[in-house]
Write an enzyme that holds these catalytic residues in place. Structure first.
Site, PDB file in Angstrom:
ATOM      1  N   ASP A 182      -9.490  -2.872  -7.116  1.00  0.00           N
ATOM      2  CA  ASP A 182      -8.980  -1.826  -6.227  1.00  0.00           C
ATOM      3  C   ASP A 182      -9.753  -0.531  -6.486  1.00  0.00           C
ATOM      4  O   ASP A 182      -9.741   0.003  -7.587  1.00  0.00           O
ATOM      5  CB  ASP A 182      -7.488  -1.606  -6.493  1.00  0.00           C
ATOM      6  N   CYS A 222       0.849  -1.193   0.000  1.00  0.00           N
ATOM      7  CA  CYS A 222       0.000   0.000   0.000  1.00  0.00           C
ATOM      8  C   CYS A 222       0.887   1.247   0.000  1.00  0.00           C
ATOM      9  O   CYS A 222       1.582   1.504  -0.977  1.00  0.00           O
ATOM     10  CB  CYS A 222      -0.963  -0.051   1.178  1.00  0.00           C
ATOM     11  N   HIS A 232      -8.006  -4.084  -3.113  1.00  0.00           N
ATOM     12  CA  HIS A 232      -6.841  -3.483  -2.479  1.00  0.00           C
ATOM     13  C   HIS A 232      -6.600  -4.159  -1.123  1.00  0.00           C
ATOM     14  O   HIS A 232      -7.526  -4.457  -0.389  1.00  0.00           O
ATOM     15  CB  HIS A 232      -7.091  -1.987  -2.268  1.00  0.00           C
TER      16      HIS A 232
END
Length: 274
Positions: free
Chosen positions: A211, A154, A243
């Site tokens: 995502d 991330c 995600h």
């Protein structure tokens, strides 16, 4: 009371073993736990920088090294667990606490406040310098400086791209669902797409088809930029994953995608000699 950098650092040293960030609790039943049997694992100090280190306890020579770059939640239990998983594969894994000058990400109860009050204050230049310090420390503690890789998740996925452009010491990088394009400011003056021509190591990007924050269009833009510069890279897109698909402690976890991506990461490191 306002915490000084020294006070904050001491607090982080004491809390590195405190579990998961508040913003991600309660953790999911799918959470994986890797034991430290056969490992040397725990908090270390790199000058003023706290970090979590895991490595085989019975190492007989310099170890391939992986710098593990945290999510926005800091070096909480998930990142520590990833370090132990890498150590079980024979790596010296080091995860520096990159927000330590500004606060403890684990103590924020909601993501919006965490991003606004902490993450947005951290300059990229400072982060890259801390990663240099972590690499140098690892090389002095049994790591092989000729076999250095970097991976991040991330927020750390974005930094992985930047670090692969920052130093030729990195031999391979793997970026897990890190942002590729976006606005810039004094703390984040460049995005990964802006450094596509400057990559000094091959990077594998692991991204999710579902995502909601990182579009497949942005992935395509990055791919085009890298192709134009003839950089070594690869992308794997997990069409049905969201995600954070490797975050086994969260509802976003996708076991199939996570397991396949983990194998791909290890293969990428081996391919480039790490």
């Amino acid at each position: 009371m306002t915490m000084t950098t020294e006070t904050r650092r001491d607090f982080l040293k004491a809390s590195l073993a405190s579990g998961f960030a508040l913003a991600v609790q309660p953790v999911a039943a799918t959470t994986l736990q890797t034991d430290s049997t056969g490992l040397t694992a725990g908090m270390v100090q790199i000058g003023p920088l706290p970090a979590y280190r895991a490595m085989p306890a019975a190492a007989t020579g310099p170890l391939p090294t992986v710098i593990v770059i945290q999510e926005i939640f800091g070096v909480h239990e998930h990142i520590q667990d990833l370090c132990r998983r890498l150590a079980k594969q024979g790596y010296l894994a080091i995860a520096p606490e990159l927000f330590y000058r500004y606060g403890d990400a684990r103590q924020y109860a909601d993501v919006d406040s965490l991003i606004r009050e902490l993450v947005s204050k951290v300059p990229d230049a400072e982060v890259l310098a801390d990663l240099d310090a972590a690499a140098a420390w690892a090389a002095s503690q049994g790591g092989d400086p000729q076999r250095l890789a970097v991976t991040g998740y991330c927020w750390g996925g974005r930094i992985t791209w930047l670090y692969a452009a920052h130093t030729p010491k990195v031999k391979a990088g793997v970026a897990w669902y890190g942002r590729l394009v976006g606005p810039t400011n004094p703390n984040t003056p460049r995005q990964p797409i802006d450094v596509a021509s400057q990559l000094k190591a091959p990077v594998l990007g692991l991204y999710a088809g579902q995502d909601k924050g990182i579009s497949l269009e942005s992935v395509a833009q990055m791919q085009a930029a890298l192709k134009a510069q003839k950089q070594s890279f690869a992308f794997q897109i997990y069409d049905t994953a969201a995600h954070g698909f490797n975050a086994d402690y969260r509802p976003s976890y996708s076991p199939a995608a996570a397991q396949d991506a983990w194998k791909s990461m290890l293969a990428w490191f081996k391919r480039y000699g790490v």
